[in-house]
Design a protein around this motif. Structure first.
Motif, PDB file in Angstrom:
ATOM      1  N   LEU A  68       0.841  -1.197   0.000  1.00 59.75           N
ATOM      2  CA  LEU A  68       0.000   0.000   0.000  1.00 59.75           C
ATOM      3  C   LEU A  68       0.876   1.245   0.000  1.00 59.75           C
ATOM      4  O   LEU A  68       1.925   1.281   0.631  1.00 59.75           O
ATOM      5  N   ASN A  69       0.429   2.279  -0.709  1.00 59.72           N
ATOM      6  CA  ASN A  69       1.184   3.524  -0.770  1.00 59.72           C
ATOM      7  C   ASN A  69       0.815   4.422   0.422  1.00 59.72           C
ATOM      8  O   ASN A  69      -0.073   4.098   1.207  1.00 59.72           O
ATOM      9  N   ASP A  70       1.490   5.559   0.552  1.00 62.18           N
ATOM     10  CA  ASP A  70       1.267   6.458   1.687  1.00 62.18           C
ATOM     11  C   ASP A  70      -0.171   6.974   1.758  1.00 62.18           C
ATOM     12  O   ASP A  70      -0.740   7.085   2.840  1.00 62.18           O
ATOM     13  N   ALA A  71      -0.747   7.308   0.616  1.00 60.94           N
ATOM     14  CA  ALA A  71      -2.127   7.801   0.604  1.00 60.94           C
ATOM     15  C   ALA A  71      -3.087   6.711   1.102  1.00 60.94           C
ATOM     16  O   ALA A  71      -4.031   7.002   1.839  1.00 60.94           O
ATOM     17  N   GLU A  72      -2.828   5.479   0.709  1.00 57.61           N
ATOM     18  CA  GLU A  72      -3.667   4.372   1.171  1.00 57.61           C
ATOM     19  C   GLU A  72      -3.515   4.164   2.676  1.00 57.61           C
ATOM     20  O   GLU A  72      -4.505   3.938   3.383  1.00 57.61           O
ATOM     21  N   LEU A  73      -2.291   4.251   3.152  1.00 62.84           N
ATOM     22  CA  LEU A  73      -2.056   4.075   4.587  1.00 62.84           C
ATOM     23  C   LEU A  73      -2.745   5.178   5.397  1.00 62.84           C
ATOM     24  O   LEU A  73      -3.258   4.919   6.495  1.00 62.84           O
ATOM     25  N   GLN A  74      -2.802   6.386   4.845  1.00 57.78           N
ATOM     26  CA  GLN A  74      -3.538   7.464   5.514  1.00 57.78           C
ATOM     27  C   GLN A  74      -5.029   7.146   5.570  1.00 57.78           C
ATOM     28  O   GLN A  74      -5.687   7.386   6.586  1.00 57.78           O
ATOM     29  N   GLN A  75      -5.566   6.602   4.472  1.00 58.15           N
ATOM     30  CA  GLN A  75      -6.981   6.216   4.456  1.00 58.15           C
ATOM     31  C   GLN A  75      -7.246   5.081   5.441  1.00 58.15           C
ATOM     32  O   GLN A  75      -8.272   5.069   6.131  1.00 58.15           O
ATOM     33  N   VAL A  76      -6.348   4.124   5.506  1.00 56.61           N
ATOM     34  CA  VAL A  76      -6.479   3.018   6.450  1.00 56.61           C
ATOM     35  C   VAL A  76      -6.511   3.558   7.879  1.00 56.61           C
ATOM     36  O   VAL A  76      -7.337   3.136   8.698  1.00 56.61           O
ATOM     37  N   ALA A  77      -5.641   4.511   8.193  1.00 59.57           N
ATOM     38  CA  ALA A  77      -5.599   5.099   9.531  1.00 59.57           C
ATOM     39  C   ALA A  77      -6.912   5.822   9.846  1.00 59.57           C
ATOM     40  O   ALA A  77      -7.391   5.782  10.987  1.00 59.57           O
ATOM     41  N   TYR A  78      -7.509   6.443   8.834  1.00 55.02           N
ATOM     42  CA  TYR A  78      -8.756   7.174   9.042  1.00 55.02           C
ATOM     43  C   TYR A  78      -9.963   6.233   9.140  1.00 55.02           C
ATOM     44  O   TYR A  78     -10.776   6.337  10.055  1.00 55.02           O
ATOM     45  N   TRP A  79     -10.106   5.313   8.186  1.00 57.53           N
ATOM     46  CA  TRP A  79     -11.293   4.463   8.102  1.00 57.53           C
ATOM     47  C   TRP A  79     -11.222   3.226   8.984  1.00 57.53           C
ATOM     48  O   TRP A  79     -12.237   2.624   9.288  1.00 57.53           O
ATOM     49  N   LYS A  80     -10.021   2.787   9.331  1.00 61.59           N
ATOM     50  CA  LYS A  80      -9.802   1.639  10.217  1.00 61.59           C
ATOM     51  C   LYS A  80     -10.545   0.370   9.763  1.00 61.59           C
ATOM     52  O   LYS A  80     -11.390  -0.167  10.479  1.00 61.59           O
ATOM     53  N   PRO A  81     -10.249  -0.114   8.564  1.00 68.62           N
ATOM     54  CA  PRO A  81     -10.910  -1.347   8.102  1.00 68.62           C
ATOM     55  C   PRO A  81     -10.549  -2.519   9.011  1.00 68.62           C
ATOM     56  O   PRO A  81      -9.396  -2.672   9.410  1.00 68.62           O
ATOM     57  N   GLU A  82     -11.549  -3.298   9.354  1.00 69.38           N
ATOM     58  CA  GLU A  82     -11.323  -4.442  10.244  1.00 69.38           C
ATOM     59  C   GLU A  82     -11.024  -5.721   9.473  1.00 69.38           C
ATOM     60  O   GLU A  82     -10.333  -6.590   9.974  1.00 69.38           O
ATOM     61  N   LYS A  83     -11.581  -5.825   8.266  1.00 71.99           N
ATOM     62  CA  LYS A  83     -11.443  -7.049   7.478  1.00 71.99           C
ATOM     63  C   LYS A  83     -10.845  -6.735   6.114  1.00 71.99           C
ATOM     64  O   LYS A  83     -10.953  -5.618   5.623  1.00 71.99           O
ATOM     65  N   ILE A  84     -10.276  -7.759   5.495  1.00 74.99           N
ATOM     66  CA  ILE A  84      -9.711  -7.612   4.150  1.00 74.99           C
ATOM     67  C   ILE A  84     -10.775  -7.087   3.187  1.00 74.99           C
ATOM     68  O   ILE A  84     -10.517  -6.214   2.359  1.00 74.99           O
ATOM     69  N   GLY A  85     -11.996  -7.597   3.289  1.00 72.95           N
ATOM     70  CA  GLY A  85     -13.080  -7.156   2.412  1.00 72.95           C
ATOM     71  C   GLY A  85     -13.391  -5.680   2.530  1.00 72.95           C
ATOM     72  O   GLY A  85     -13.792  -5.039   1.555  1.00 72.95           O
ATOM     73  N   ASP A  86     -13.203  -5.107   3.743  1.00 74.36           N
ATOM     74  CA  ASP A  86     -13.442  -3.675   3.954  1.00 74.36           C
ATOM     75  C   ASP A  86     -12.452  -2.826   3.169  1.00 74.36           C
ATOM     76  O   ASP A  86     -12.739  -1.685   2.829  1.00 74.36           O
ATOM     77  N   LEU A  87     -11.293  -3.365   2.900  1.00 71.35           N
ATOM     78  CA  LEU A  87     -10.257  -2.648   2.166  1.00 71.35           C
ATOM     79  C   LEU A  87     -10.397  -2.864   0.654  1.00 71.35           C
ATOM     80  O   LEU A  87     -10.330  -1.926  -0.128  1.00 71.35           O
ATOM     81  N   LEU A  88     -10.639  -4.126   0.259  1.00 69.50           N
ATOM     82  CA  LEU A  88     -10.736  -4.450  -1.178  1.00 69.50           C
ATOM     83  C   LEU A  88     -11.966  -3.842  -1.833  1.00 69.50           C
ATOM     84  O   LEU A  88     -11.949  -3.509  -3.020  1.00 69.50           O
ATOM     85  N   PHE A  89     -13.039  -3.715  -1.065  1.00 63.13           N
ATOM     86  CA  PHE A  89     -14.315  -3.167  -1.565  1.00 63.13           C
ATOM     87  C   PHE A  89     -14.761  -2.094  -0.578  1.00 63.13           C
ATOM     88  O   PHE A  89     -15.495  -2.377   0.364  1.00 63.13           O
ATOM     89  N   ASN A  90     -14.266  -0.880  -0.803  1.00 59.46           N
ATOM     90  CA  ASN A  90     -14.495   0.162   0.201  1.00 59.46           C
ATOM     91  C   ASN A  90     -15.419   1.261  -0.298  1.00 59.46           C
ATOM     92  O   ASN A  90     -15.643   1.430  -1.479  1.00 59.46           O
ATOM     93  N   PHE A  91     -15.933   2.008   0.677  1.00 58.34           N
ATOM     94  CA  PHE A  91     -16.810   3.159   0.438  1.00 58.34           C
ATOM     95  C   PHE A  91     -16.122   4.441   0.899  1.00 58.34           C
ATOM     96  O   PHE A  91     -16.761   5.346   1.397  1.00 58.34           O
ATOM     97  N   TRP A  92     -14.828   4.499   0.772  1.00 50.42           N
ATOM     98  CA  TRP A  92     -14.069   5.657   1.241  1.00 50.42           C
ATOM     99  C   TRP A  92     -14.183   6.774   0.225  1.00 50.42           C
ATOM    100  O   TRP A  92     -14.098   6.556  -0.977  1.00 50.42           O
ATOM    101  N   ASP A  93     -14.350   7.980   0.703  1.00 47.58           N
ATOM    102  CA  ASP A  93     -14.463   9.104  -0.234  1.00 47.58           C
ATOM    103  C   ASP A  93     -13.328  10.070  -0.092  1.00 47.58           C
ATOM    104  O   ASP A  93     -12.426   9.947   0.638  1.00 47.58           O
TER     105      ASP A  93
END
Length: 148
Positions: free
Chosen positions: A123-148
């Motif tokens: 994952l790149n830096d922008a993705e890691l920032q989104q992960v820190a914000y959205w806090k996905p719990e499961k792999i599916g939350d990351l692969l199929f996300n509703f992040w804006d």
């Protein structure tokens, strides 16, 4: 499973954009697979305004099923329900056989695995920032996300 660069759809402007999958090809494959099983496409949602996936609602086997395709990598999942920011993933073994020559089909069990930063990823830096914000719990939350 290693999560590749850009899988979430996010990247910094100075970075190389993530790859993308071909929407028209996905539609053609959906129609072909469903025709083989006497299914019907009810709707295609291919606008990526607040998601990183294409969504197709179908009626097949006397049920409503959602077929999800990550917009950046050829990864398919099936869902019983897709609402706002919530997905109920399901296994569809018969449909999986039709899509697996073209896409990697993730099972409900794969998508339910916990996600953490210890998960192997590129994952790149922008993705890691989104992960820190959205806090996905499961792999599916990351692969199929509703992040804006």
């Amino acid at each position: 499973m290693k999560l590749p660069y850009g899988i979430t759809g996010f990247y910094n402007a100075k970075e190389v954009p993530p790859p993308s999958v071909e929407e028209k090809r996905f539609k053609d494959i959906c129609y072909s697979v469903l025709l083989h099983h006497n299914g019907t496409v009810l709707s295609f949602h291919t606008q990526l305004e607040a998601t990183n996936f294409y969504q197709v609602q179908v009626k097949v086997f006397n049920r409503l099923i959602y077929i999800l395709l990550n917009a950046h990598y050829p990864i398919i999942a099936f869902a019983a329900e897709v609402k706002d920011s919530y997905i109920i993933f399901t296994n569809e073994s018969i449909l999986s056989q039709g899509f697996s020559p073209y896409y990697t089909v993730y099972s409900k069990e794969d998508l339910s695995k916990p996600f953490s930063l210890n998960t192997e990823h590129s994952l790149n830096d922008a993705e890691l920032q989104q992960v820190a914000y959205w806090k996905p719990e499961k792999i599916g939350d990351l692969l199929f996300n509703f992040w804006d």
